[in-house]
Design a protein around this motif. Structure first.
Motif, PDB file in Angstrom:
ATOM      1  N   LEU A  18      14.077 -23.845  26.198  1.00  0.00           N
ATOM      2  CA  LEU A  18      13.890 -22.775  27.178  1.00  0.00           C
ATOM      3  C   LEU A  18      13.775 -21.416  26.485  1.00  0.00           C
ATOM      4  O   LEU A  18      12.922 -20.600  26.840  1.00  0.00           O
ATOM      5  CB  LEU A  18      15.043 -22.776  28.181  1.00  0.00           C
ATOM      6  N   ALA A  19      14.616 -21.173  25.487  1.00  0.00           N
ATOM      7  CA  ALA A  19      14.549 -19.907  24.752  1.00  0.00           C
ATOM      8  C   ALA A  19      13.220 -19.770  24.014  1.00  0.00           C
ATOM      9  O   ALA A  19      12.643 -18.678  23.963  1.00  0.00           O
ATOM     10  CB  ALA A  19      15.711 -19.813  23.764  1.00  0.00           C
ATOM     11  N   ALA A  20      12.711 -20.866  23.453  1.00  0.00           N
ATOM     12  CA  ALA A  20      11.428 -20.817  22.751  1.00  0.00           C
ATOM     13  C   ALA A  20      10.286 -20.529  23.726  1.00  0.00           C
ATOM     14  O   ALA A  20       9.403 -19.718  23.436  1.00  0.00           O
ATOM     15  CB  ALA A  20      11.183 -22.129  22.008  1.00  0.00           C
ATOM     16  N   LEU A  21      10.308 -21.187  24.881  1.00  0.00           N
ATOM     17  CA  LEU A  21       9.265 -20.940  25.886  1.00  0.00           C
ATOM     18  C   LEU A  21       9.292 -19.505  26.387  1.00  0.00           C
ATOM     19  O   LEU A  21       8.258 -18.831  26.452  1.00  0.00           O
ATOM     20  CB  LEU A  21       9.436 -21.898  27.061  1.00  0.00           C
ATOM     21  N   ILE A  22      10.482 -19.034  26.728  1.00  0.00           N
ATOM     22  CA  ILE A  22      10.617 -17.667  27.246  1.00  0.00           C
ATOM     23  C   ILE A  22      10.271 -16.648  26.160  1.00  0.00           C
ATOM     24  O   ILE A  22       9.582 -15.661  26.419  1.00  0.00           O
ATOM     25  CB  ILE A  22      12.032 -17.440  27.808  1.00  0.00           C
ATOM     26  N   GLY A  23      10.748 -16.891  24.935  1.00  0.00           N
ATOM     27  CA  GLY A  23      10.451 -15.971  23.836  1.00  0.00           C
ATOM     28  C   GLY A  23       8.965 -15.882  23.547  1.00  0.00           C
ATOM     29  O   GLY A  23       8.421 -14.793  23.347  1.00  0.00           O
ATOM     30  N   GLY A  24       8.279 -17.029  23.534  1.00  0.00           N
ATOM     31  CA  GLY A  24       6.834 -17.030  23.310  1.00  0.00           C
ATOM     32  C   GLY A  24       6.099 -16.288  24.406  1.00  0.00           C
ATOM     33  O   GLY A  24       5.180 -15.517  24.144  1.00  0.00           O
ATOM     34  N   PHE A  25       6.521 -16.515  25.668  1.00  0.00           N
ATOM     35  CA  PHE A  25       5.866 -15.832  26.774  1.00  0.00           C
ATOM     36  C   PHE A  25       6.127 -14.330  26.725  1.00  0.00           C
ATOM     37  O   PHE A  25       5.210 -13.531  26.915  1.00  0.00           O
ATOM     38  CB  PHE A  25       6.325 -16.392  28.122  1.00  0.00           C
ATOM     39  N   LEU A  26       7.375 -13.931  26.459  1.00  0.00           N
ATOM     40  CA  LEU A  26       7.694 -12.496  26.433  1.00  0.00           C
ATOM     41  C   LEU A  26       6.982 -11.772  25.299  1.00  0.00           C
ATOM     42  O   LEU A  26       6.522 -10.640  25.474  1.00  0.00           O
ATOM     43  CB  LEU A  26       9.203 -12.286  26.352  1.00  0.00           C
ATOM     44  N   LEU A  27       6.879 -12.423  24.135  1.00  0.00           N
ATOM     45  CA  LEU A  27       6.157 -11.780  23.042  1.00  0.00           C
ATOM     46  C   LEU A  27       4.668 -11.677  23.345  1.00  0.00           C
ATOM     47  O   LEU A  27       4.028 -10.673  23.009  1.00  0.00           O
ATOM     48  CB  LEU A  27       6.387 -12.531  21.736  1.00  0.00           C
ATOM     49  N   PHE A  71       7.137 -25.132  21.122  1.00  0.00           N
ATOM     50  CA  PHE A  71       7.373 -24.576  22.452  1.00  0.00           C
ATOM     51  C   PHE A  71       7.133 -23.067  22.484  1.00  0.00           C
ATOM     52  O   PHE A  71       6.822 -22.519  23.537  1.00  0.00           O
ATOM     53  CB  PHE A  71       8.775 -24.920  22.942  1.00  0.00           C
ATOM     54  N   ILE A  72       7.246 -22.400  21.354  1.00  0.00           N
ATOM     55  CA  ILE A  72       6.895 -20.975  21.295  1.00  0.00           C
ATOM     56  C   ILE A  72       5.395 -20.831  21.556  1.00  0.00           C
ATOM     57  O   ILE A  72       4.967 -19.977  22.326  1.00  0.00           O
ATOM     58  CB  ILE A  72       7.266 -20.365  19.934  1.00  0.00           C
ATOM     59  N   LEU A  73       4.622 -21.693  20.929  1.00  0.00           N
ATOM     60  CA  LEU A  73       3.175 -21.680  21.119  1.00  0.00           C
ATOM     61  C   LEU A  73       2.806 -22.009  22.561  1.00  0.00           C
ATOM     62  O   LEU A  73       1.914 -21.376  23.149  1.00  0.00           O
ATOM     63  CB  LEU A  73       2.518 -22.667  20.168  1.00  0.00           C
ATOM     64  N   ILE A  74       3.501 -22.959  23.156  1.00  0.00           N
ATOM     65  CA  ILE A  74       3.238 -23.316  24.548  1.00  0.00           C
ATOM     66  C   ILE A  74       3.575 -22.144  25.475  1.00  0.00           C
ATOM     67  O   ILE A  74       2.859 -21.880  26.442  1.00  0.00           O
ATOM     68  CB  ILE A  74       4.018 -24.586  24.935  1.00  0.00           C
TER      69      ILE A  74
END
Length: 134
Positions: A18-27, A71-74
Motif C-alpha cells: 500500500l505504501a509503495a502504491l500510494i508513494g508512486g501515485f503521490l510522486l 508496486f511503485i511503478l504500478i
C-alpha cells in the motif's frame, strides 16, 4: 504464537504494498503538478531522485522483495500514461516520455542501490561472524 506472527507479517507485507502504491501515485502527482505549474521539461527529469529514494526505502523496508518496487511503478502508471500523451514545445512526445522514463530509471536505480547495500551488509556480517569463530 506462530499464527500471530504470520498475521503480523501479512499485515506488514500489505502495508508495504500500500505504501509503495500510494508513494508512486503521490510522486507522479507531484510530477504532474510541476508540469502543470510550468516547470520546464528538463527540470522535471530531476523527479528521478524522489523515485530513487522511495524505491530504495521500500526495498529495504520489505527486506529485499523485488515485487515491492514494482508496486511503485504500478502506482505511478496512471499519471505516467497521462503525462506521456502531452506534447513539448516542439510538438513532440519525446520530453514527456523521457520524464516518465526517468521515473522508471529512478525506481530501477533505487532497487539496484538497495540490492547492493543489502549484499554488502550481508557480506560484512558474514565476514565478522567468520572472524569471531577463529
Amino acid at each position: 504464537m506462530k499464527e500471530e506472527s504470520d498475521h503480523r507479517s501479512n499485515w506488514k507485507a500489505m502495508l508495504i504494498i500500500l505504501a509503495a502504491l500510494i508513494g508512486g501515485f503521490l510522486l507522479s502527482f507531484l510530477g504532474y503538478g510541476l508540469l502543470w505549474s510550468g516547470i520546464t521539461w528538463h527540470f522535471q527529469l530531476i523527479m528521478l531522485l524522489p523515485f530513487l529514494l522511495l524505491s530504495y526505502a521500500v526495498f529495504r523496508w520489505s527486506k529485499g522483495s523485488t515485487g515491492s518496487c514494482a508496486f511503485i511503478l504500478i502506482g505511478a502508471a496512471p499519471l505516467g500514461i497521462l503525462i506521456s500523451q502531452f506534447r513539448d514545445t516542439n510538438g513532440s512526445h519525446l520530453m514527456p516520455i523521457l520524464v516518465v522514463f526517468s521515473w522508471i530509471i529512478g525506481i530501477l536505480a533505487g532497487y539496484y542501490w538497495g540490492k547492493i547495500s543489502r549484499d554488502t551488509q550481508s557480506e560484512s556480517s558474514e565476514d565478522s561472524a567468520s572472524s569471531q569463530k577463529k
